[in-house]
Design an enzyme around this catalytic site. Structure first.
Site, PDB file in Angstrom:
ATOM      1  NE  ARG A 194      -6.155 -12.368  -0.510  1.00  0.00           N
ATOM      2  CZ  ARG A 194      -6.187 -13.257   0.779  1.00  0.00           C
ATOM      3  NH1 ARG A 194      -5.392 -14.116   0.913  1.00  0.00           N
ATOM      4  NH2 ARG A 194      -7.172 -12.958   1.306  1.00  0.00           N
TER       5      ARG A 194
ATOM      6  CB  THR B 222      -8.878 -17.766  -7.607  1.00  0.00           C
ATOM      7  OG1 THR B 222      -8.545 -16.353  -7.924  1.00  0.00           O
ATOM      8  CG2 THR B 222     -10.316 -17.829  -8.649  1.00  0.00           C
TER       9      THR B 222
ATOM     10  CG  ASP C  59      -8.850  -5.840   3.222  1.00  0.00           C
ATOM     11  OD1 ASP C  59      -9.266  -6.629   2.313  1.00  0.00           O
ATOM     12  OD2 ASP C  59      -7.942  -5.078   2.934  1.00  0.00           O
TER      13      ASP C  59
ATOM     14  CG  ASP D  36     -10.818  -2.620   2.687  1.00  0.00           C
ATOM     15  OD1 ASP D  36     -10.865  -2.156   1.689  1.00  0.00           O
ATOM     16  OD2 ASP D  36     -11.456  -3.788   2.836  1.00  0.00           O
TER      17      ASP D  36
HETATM   18  C1  PRP Z   1      -3.534  -7.809   0.421  1.00  0.00           C
HETATM   19  C2  PRP Z   1      -2.311  -7.515   1.134  1.00  0.00           C
HETATM   20  C3  PRP Z   1      -1.366  -8.350   0.226  1.00  0.00           C
HETATM   21  C4  PRP Z   1      -2.149  -9.613  -0.311  1.00  0.00           C
HETATM   22  C5  PRP Z   1      -1.814 -10.697   0.628  1.00  0.00           C
HETATM   23  O1  PRP Z   1      -3.921  -7.110  -0.681  1.00  0.00           O
HETATM   24  O2  PRP Z   1      -1.920  -6.445   0.959  1.00  0.00           O
HETATM   25  O3  PRP Z   1      -1.059  -7.815  -1.055  1.00  0.00           O
HETATM   26  O4  PRP Z   1      -3.637  -9.383   0.303  1.00  0.00           O
HETATM   27  O5  PRP Z   1      -2.484 -11.974   0.536  1.00  0.00           O
HETATM   28  P1  PRP Z   1      -1.811 -13.311  -0.188  1.00  0.00           P
HETATM   29  O6  PRP Z   1      -0.597 -13.372   0.564  1.00  0.00           O
HETATM   30  O7  PRP Z   1      -2.722 -14.326  -0.124  1.00  0.00           O
HETATM   31  O8  PRP Z   1      -1.545 -12.892  -1.619  1.00  0.00           O
HETATM   32  P2  PRP Z   1      -5.317  -7.057  -1.450  1.00  0.00           P
HETATM   33  O9  PRP Z   1      -5.431  -8.201  -2.504  1.00  0.00           O
HETATM   34  O10 PRP Z   1      -6.521  -7.214  -0.289  1.00  0.00           O
HETATM   35  O11 PRP Z   1      -5.277  -5.562  -2.373  1.00  0.00           O
HETATM   36  P3  PRP Z   1      -5.169  -4.076  -1.471  1.00  0.00           P
HETATM   37  O12 PRP Z   1      -3.959  -3.907  -0.898  1.00  0.00           O
HETATM   38  O13 PRP Z   1      -5.380  -3.368  -2.831  1.00  0.00           O
HETATM   39  O14 PRP Z   1      -6.442  -3.933  -0.681  1.00  0.00           O
HETATM   40  N1  URA Z   2      -4.739  -9.673   3.030  1.00  0.00           N
HETATM   41  C1  URA Z   2      -5.102  -8.753   4.130  1.00  0.00           C
HETATM   42  O1  URA Z   2      -5.080  -7.581   3.825  1.00  0.00           O
HETATM   43  N2  URA Z   2      -5.419  -9.237   5.305  1.00  0.00           N
HETATM   44  C2  URA Z   2      -5.233 -10.528   5.373  1.00  0.00           C
HETATM   45  O2  URA Z   2      -5.385 -11.103   6.663  1.00  0.00           O
HETATM   46  C3  URA Z   2      -4.748 -11.240   4.415  1.00  0.00           C
HETATM   47  C4  URA Z   2      -4.543 -10.942   3.084  1.00  0.00           C
END
Ligand code: PRP
Ligand code: URA
Length: 210
Positions: A105, A109, A201, A204
């Site tokens: 994400r 944006t 997160d 993370d």
């Molecule tokens: C997180 C999570 C989802 C997304 C959710 O991933 O695991 O994929 O955010 O957010 P949304 O519903 O607003 O799209 P992230 O983008 O942090 O990537 P990562 O899993 O690689 O850390």
């Molecule tokens: N992605 C995450 O990992 N946590 C949140 O709360 C939202 C998006």
């Protein structure tokens, strides 16, 4: 809309989710708990898999008994955090194929950016379960579902741990055919698109990258 949303209130799932949310839970325990909850959720998500009757021989007699019918399952984690849910699912569905969709994400944006997609060849024949612990704005899940549909997938479910009302609404609007399975529906998103109270997160916390 909510008839497509299934919230798991099983005490074991709720108990484990509490420790997943707790900021004092470290990465090792976080991963273990996510795997355990995913296994418990797999049990419910697969409730409607069709069965067929076969004949077997027990030590005492011939018997008619049931096995899961031809329907094949594909599980599709959204990278990275969805990966943490794969092993729990595979414990109950050891022959499932695993596809991967890489999305992150954009922090400004909040739109999903795709970087990887590798799916089983016969996805049109499979019951597909997308895995991502967090359904926040719903942008990532909606994009992943579109990816899969563009490649022929038809029968799609989404399984997450925590959903925000905004994410549920987005997925239900964009993909009214997709059922959503979650362990919790939280209150809201904050101004950075994080679920409140949520768990922070997920990627993370799972991989210790912050
Ligand atoms: C997180 C999570 C989802 C997304 C959710 O991933 O695991 O994929 O955010 O957010 P949304 O519903 O607003 O799209 P992230 O983008 O942090 O990537 P990562 O899993 O690689 O850390
Ligand atoms: N992605 C995450 O990992 N946590 C949140 O709360 C939202 C998006």
């Amino acid at each position: 809309m909510m008839e497509k949303v299934f919230v798991f209130d099983h005490p074991l799932i709720q108990h484990k989710l509490t420790y997943i949310r707790d900021k004092n839970t470290g990465a090792k325990e976080f991963r273990e708990l996510v795997e355990e909850v995913s296994m418990l959720m797999a049990y419910e998500v697969t409730r409607n898999l069709p069965l067929e009757e076969v004949e077997i021989q027990t030590p005492l007699a011939k018997a008619k008994s049931k096995v899961i019918a031809g329907k094949k399952v594909g599980i599709v984690p959204i990278l990275r955090a969805g990966l943490g849910m794969v092993n729990g699912m595979l414990q109950l569905l050891p022959t499932a194929r695993v596809g991967h969709i890489g999305l992150y994400r954009d922090p400004d944006t909040l739109n999903p950016v795709d970087y990887y997609c590798k799916l089983p060849q016969d996805i049109e024949e499979r019951e597909l379960i997308i895995l991502d612990p967090m359904l926040a704005t719903g942008g990532s899940a909606s994009a992943a579902i579109s990816f899969i549909k563009e490649r022929g997938g038809k029968n799609i479910k989404l399984m997450c741990l925590i959903a925000a009302p905004e994410g549920i609404e987005r997925v239900c609007r964009d993909h009214p055919d997709v059922e959503i399975y979650t362990a919790a529906v939280d209150e809201k998103l904050n101004s950075h698109g994080y679920i409140v109270p949520g768990l922070g997160d997920a990627g993370d916390r799972m991989y210790g990258t912050k």
